[in-house]
Design a protein around this motif. Sequence first.
Motif, PDB file in Angstrom:
ATOM      1  N   VAL A 160      58.375   1.733  13.519  1.00  0.00           N
ATOM      2  CA  VAL A 160      57.195   1.964  14.909  1.00  0.00           C
ATOM      3  C   VAL A 160      56.301   1.058  14.567  1.00  0.00           C
ATOM      4  O   VAL A 160      56.315   0.471  15.382  1.00  0.00           O
ATOM      5  N   GLY A 161      55.661   2.060  13.316  1.00  0.00           N
ATOM      6  CA  GLY A 161      54.096   0.971  13.566  1.00  0.00           C
ATOM      7  C   GLY A 161      54.391  -0.341  12.662  1.00  0.00           C
ATOM      8  O   GLY A 161      53.614  -1.356  13.079  1.00  0.00           O
ATOM      9  N   ALA A 164      53.333  -3.777  19.177  1.00  0.00           N
ATOM     10  CA  ALA A 164      53.299  -2.830  20.507  1.00  0.00           C
ATOM     11  C   ALA A 164      53.762  -3.044  21.110  1.00  0.00           C
ATOM     12  O   ALA A 164      54.103  -2.367  21.820  1.00  0.00           O
ATOM     13  N   GLY A 165      53.943  -4.759  21.907  1.00  0.00           N
ATOM     14  CA  GLY A 165      55.157  -4.835  22.533  1.00  0.00           C
ATOM     15  C   GLY A 165      56.273  -4.578  23.055  1.00  0.00           C
ATOM     16  O   GLY A 165      57.275  -2.990  23.699  1.00  0.00           O
ATOM     17  N   ALA A 166      56.787  -4.681  21.252  1.00  0.00           N
ATOM     18  CA  ALA A 166      58.274  -4.267  21.204  1.00  0.00           C
ATOM     19  C   ALA A 166      58.826  -2.789  21.142  1.00  0.00           C
ATOM     20  O   ALA A 166      59.642  -1.558  20.916  1.00  0.00           O
ATOM     21  N   ALA A 167      57.248  -1.615  20.139  1.00  0.00           N
ATOM     22  CA  ALA A 167      57.747  -0.796  19.891  1.00  0.00           C
ATOM     23  C   ALA A 167      57.122   0.432  21.547  1.00  0.00           C
ATOM     24  O   ALA A 167      57.947   0.995  21.827  1.00  0.00           O
ATOM     25  N   LEU A 222      60.364   2.783  22.294  1.00  0.00           N
ATOM     26  CA  LEU A 222      60.081   4.444  23.192  1.00  0.00           C
ATOM     27  C   LEU A 222      60.734   4.662  23.957  1.00  0.00           C
ATOM     28  O   LEU A 222      61.175   5.909  25.137  1.00  0.00           O
ATOM     29  N   LYS A 223      60.680   3.331  24.685  1.00  0.00           N
ATOM     30  CA  LYS A 223      60.953   3.794  26.712  1.00  0.00           C
ATOM     31  C   LYS A 223      62.521   3.898  26.511  1.00  0.00           C
ATOM     32  O   LYS A 223      62.789   4.821  27.614  1.00  0.00           O
ATOM     33  N   LYS A 224      63.245   3.124  25.738  1.00  0.00           N
ATOM     34  CA  LYS A 224      64.769   3.591  25.417  1.00  0.00           C
ATOM     35  C   LYS A 224      65.038   4.969  25.169  1.00  0.00           C
ATOM     36  O   LYS A 224      66.092   6.098  25.579  1.00  0.00           O
ATOM     37  N   TRP A 225      64.137   5.471  24.500  1.00  0.00           N
ATOM     38  CA  TRP A 225      64.564   7.070  23.865  1.00  0.00           C
ATOM     39  C   TRP A 225      63.558   8.223  24.762  1.00  0.00           C
ATOM     40  O   TRP A 225      64.244   9.361  24.352  1.00  0.00           O
TER      41      TRP A 225
END
Length: 83
Positions: free
Chosen positions: A65-66, A70-73, A77-80
Amino acid sequence: MELVPIFAPIIDKVLPYVLAGGAAIIGALIGGFRQRLAGAKAERAKQAAEEAKARDVADQVLNDVGALPAGAAQAELKKWSKG
């Protein structure tokens, strides 16, 4: 009539068997207690290994994640997320 002289020969013959039986029972109890301790120790080691594996996975996720922009993270995270 005294009872001690009557029972003395019987006690002399039976006492070794009683002592051996008592020693066997005590030995079995000690052996069972040691087995119980060994089982508990093995279970603690198993749980520690599972927790270490879970920490490794969590560390990998945090690293992944790091490493994302930022946009891809946020998209990942929205998927999960549940909400």
